[in-house]
Design an enzyme around this catalytic site. Sequence first.
Site, PDB file in Angstrom:
ATOM      1  N   LYS A 388       0.828  -1.212   0.000  1.00 39.08           N
ATOM      2  CA  LYS A 388       0.000   0.000   0.000  1.00 39.08           C
ATOM      3  C   LYS A 388       0.859   1.257   0.000  1.00 39.08           C
ATOM      4  O   LYS A 388       0.502   2.266  -0.608  1.00 39.08           O
ATOM      5  CB  LYS A 388      -0.932   0.007   1.220  1.00 39.08           C
ATOM      6  CG  LYS A 388      -2.099  -0.953   1.112  1.00 39.08           C
ATOM      7  CD  LYS A 388      -3.105  -0.713   2.227  1.00 39.08           C
ATOM      8  CE  LYS A 388      -4.349  -1.565   2.028  1.00 39.08           C
ATOM      9  NZ  LYS A 388      -5.366  -1.288   3.065  1.00 39.08           N
ATOM     10  N   HIS A 608      18.240   2.917   8.058  1.00 39.60           N
ATOM     11  CA  HIS A 608      17.272   2.336   8.995  1.00 39.60           C
ATOM     12  C   HIS A 608      17.962   1.622  10.162  1.00 39.60           C
ATOM     13  O   HIS A 608      18.087   2.175  11.234  1.00 39.60           O
ATOM     14  CB  HIS A 608      16.266   1.419   8.297  1.00 39.60           C
ATOM     15  CG  HIS A 608      15.391   2.139   7.334  1.00 39.60           C
ATOM     16  ND1 HIS A 608      14.546   3.168   7.714  1.00 39.60           N
ATOM     17  CD2 HIS A 608      15.241   2.012   5.984  1.00 39.60           C
ATOM     18  CE1 HIS A 608      13.912   3.632   6.658  1.00 39.60           C
ATOM     19  NE2 HIS A 608      14.317   2.949   5.593  1.00 39.60           N
TER      20      HIS A 608
END
Length: 767
Positions: A388, A608
């Site tokens: 998404k 990250h």
Amino acid sequence: MPRQFPKLNISEVDEQVRLLAEKVFAKVLREEDSKDALSLFTVPEDCPIGQKEAKERELQKELAEQKSVETAKRKKSFKMIRSQSLSLQMPPQQDWKGPPAASPAMSPTTPVVTGATSLPTPAPYAMPEFQRVTISGDYCAGITLEDYEQAAKSLAKALMIREKYARLAYHRFPRITSQYLGHPRADTAPPEEGLPDFHPPPLPQEDPYCLDDAPPNLDYLVHMQGGILFVYDNKKMLEHQEPHSLPYPDLETYTVDMSHILALITDGPTKTYCHRRLNFLESKFSLHEMLNEMSEFKELKSNPHRDFYNVRKVDTHIHAAACMNQKHLLRFIKHTYQTEPDRTVAEKRGRKITLRQVFDGLHMDPYDLTVDSLDVHAGRQTFHRFDKFNSKYNPVGASELRDLYLKTENYLGGEYFARMVKEVARELEESKYQYSEPRLSIYGRSPEEWPNLAYWFIQHKVYSPNMRWIIQVPRIYDIFRSKKLLPNFGKMLENIFLPLFKATINPQDHRELHLFLKYVTGFDSVDDESKHSDHMFSDKSPNPDVWTSEQNPPYSYYLYYMYANIMVLNNLRRERGLSTFLFRPHCGEAGSITHLVSAFLTADNISHGLLLKKSPVLQYLYYLAQIPIAMSPLSNNSLFLEYSKNPLREFLHKGLHVSLSTDDPMQFHYTKEALMEEYAIAAQVWKLSTCDLCEIARNSVLQSGLSHQEKQKFLGQNYYKEGPEGNDIRKTNVAQIRMAFRYETLCNELSFLSDAMKSEEITALTN
């Protein structure tokens, strides 16, 4: 002497180590659930039975050691070594005379390594007095001597492996760590030797798009073997398989080295040792903050002209296709529709389409668009849904608008995208103190992608002094293979790297690409890390040229072959006096902990790194090697991890080399200055001090692809030196007390490793 890749044989690996490494990989492949897959590597936070049993085992070991005469001798020798190390790490205190005066006695102590002929001279830098925390005793690890020595030696070996891969690829490795490991050149090599080669920015009177300075052609030949490009001086050398004298990586050796790291992160004593050291680092910083916060603040207050707002900050992780915020994109779409609605912007089945017709086909009027209807912002519905999230790159859910506004290859030649990027660059230039490193995509579908991207860059004059470019390679081979766009994975690698080798060997024939590569500083590997792979990467894995299945290769496979080709390319470019590239992959955002193992060997820095929290051994190794980590807590908050649980603050306190970055301002941010938004939210949520923020900003400049000359201007002439000597408070606004604390703490942790190696030597001599 020519640089060569030192080779090892799989038979040289201890059978137990090899089986343990295979067990780790098999565990990861077998269990899709991330919590189960990580159970091998984590220290349980709340398991009373397990904790009680562990304490019982430790107690039994301690009692056994007390009765051992041999252990008593080793403890005595180690106590002598430790006392010497502690005395060297504690410089005498004097009154602070201020920055202009030099007081060598006040400087943090440089390490004394095994075999050193003389004591290194302390850095000639004045230091304000501050309160230090030390712990003395037989051995300060809190575990048995045998476990401590085993853990320390294993960690030292892992760091040596990391150093080997870093130096071969011209990646960075801390000089101080190298000194403690006893590297022969660590004391004699000039401090700036290990710096990457980035092209300096053009002078004000120079044309950044000048194509006339390409060096002469060499006419070498390039041939791919086993997924790696080999360089040959001529056709005869190619026929005889005698490549040009460059280091070429060896998969079997890489597998051996990776097995050592995989076995290390599951070793019980090492996990316990690293867990204790990390807890100590966090507690030590809390004590330092309590004792010295006001002293640091006084230093900053006495620093003229410099504060958090006017220190340089670099957005070390940002994607070009989302480098603008949603309001900027909406405003640009409306502007183009108002000023050029009848301009031909696309062609479909031989029919030319105007901008007005594009919107008519979508049944919408740009005047009615809002940031909500644009629907490019990530929200609650994207949490743990990377599919998404990817759809958010399509404004109003329409891929036509993404192709038109956010791509470099389309009917307009990427003009709209270039204009938006230049508007973002103009805002950075106006801010003066902010820089960014946008990622542009190379997919590997065709070798023409590189010249097309270089043409886009030059044609639309996208250069900005406040931007450096990184090339991201999406890990989507499976999609291209299923559409019959590629015959095998080797062809994808060839399409990515062969044009770069050609532009390096014969720049006169590839002037535009040669020019563009001046402003490219690194490579990134991107995609959803949580995707599961059924393949276990090893020396038995099929070569890329025979990887013809539609299954995507695992993350470790991608990283090894990208690193291998970047390493050969960097050595060739260094030989030619050209700029080199850093490998800076996305890593540790989700998925398996083995991703961080692969990056530990192959990457200069990562983006990250959230999963480091799950592995104390890897987290401690990343600290000791000072591997840069670009963290994006607002991005993680929408995708994988709630903001309050983000480990950035914890990593910063422990001393890991972290920076703040935005990732995708279009999806995650609201203001025009997305990077300042990141800093502001982090400061408010975690109550970061001004010194904390300036330390993160300084880290971002060090991590970045800015040139040596720019870093000297922004951080100080000696920025590449470690500790307070490398910090110019007048430029960075980072307190010298903070820099001294970081340096002394790192030296202390490294001294545990070197002391373990020294104790082994002394024990051998006394027996």
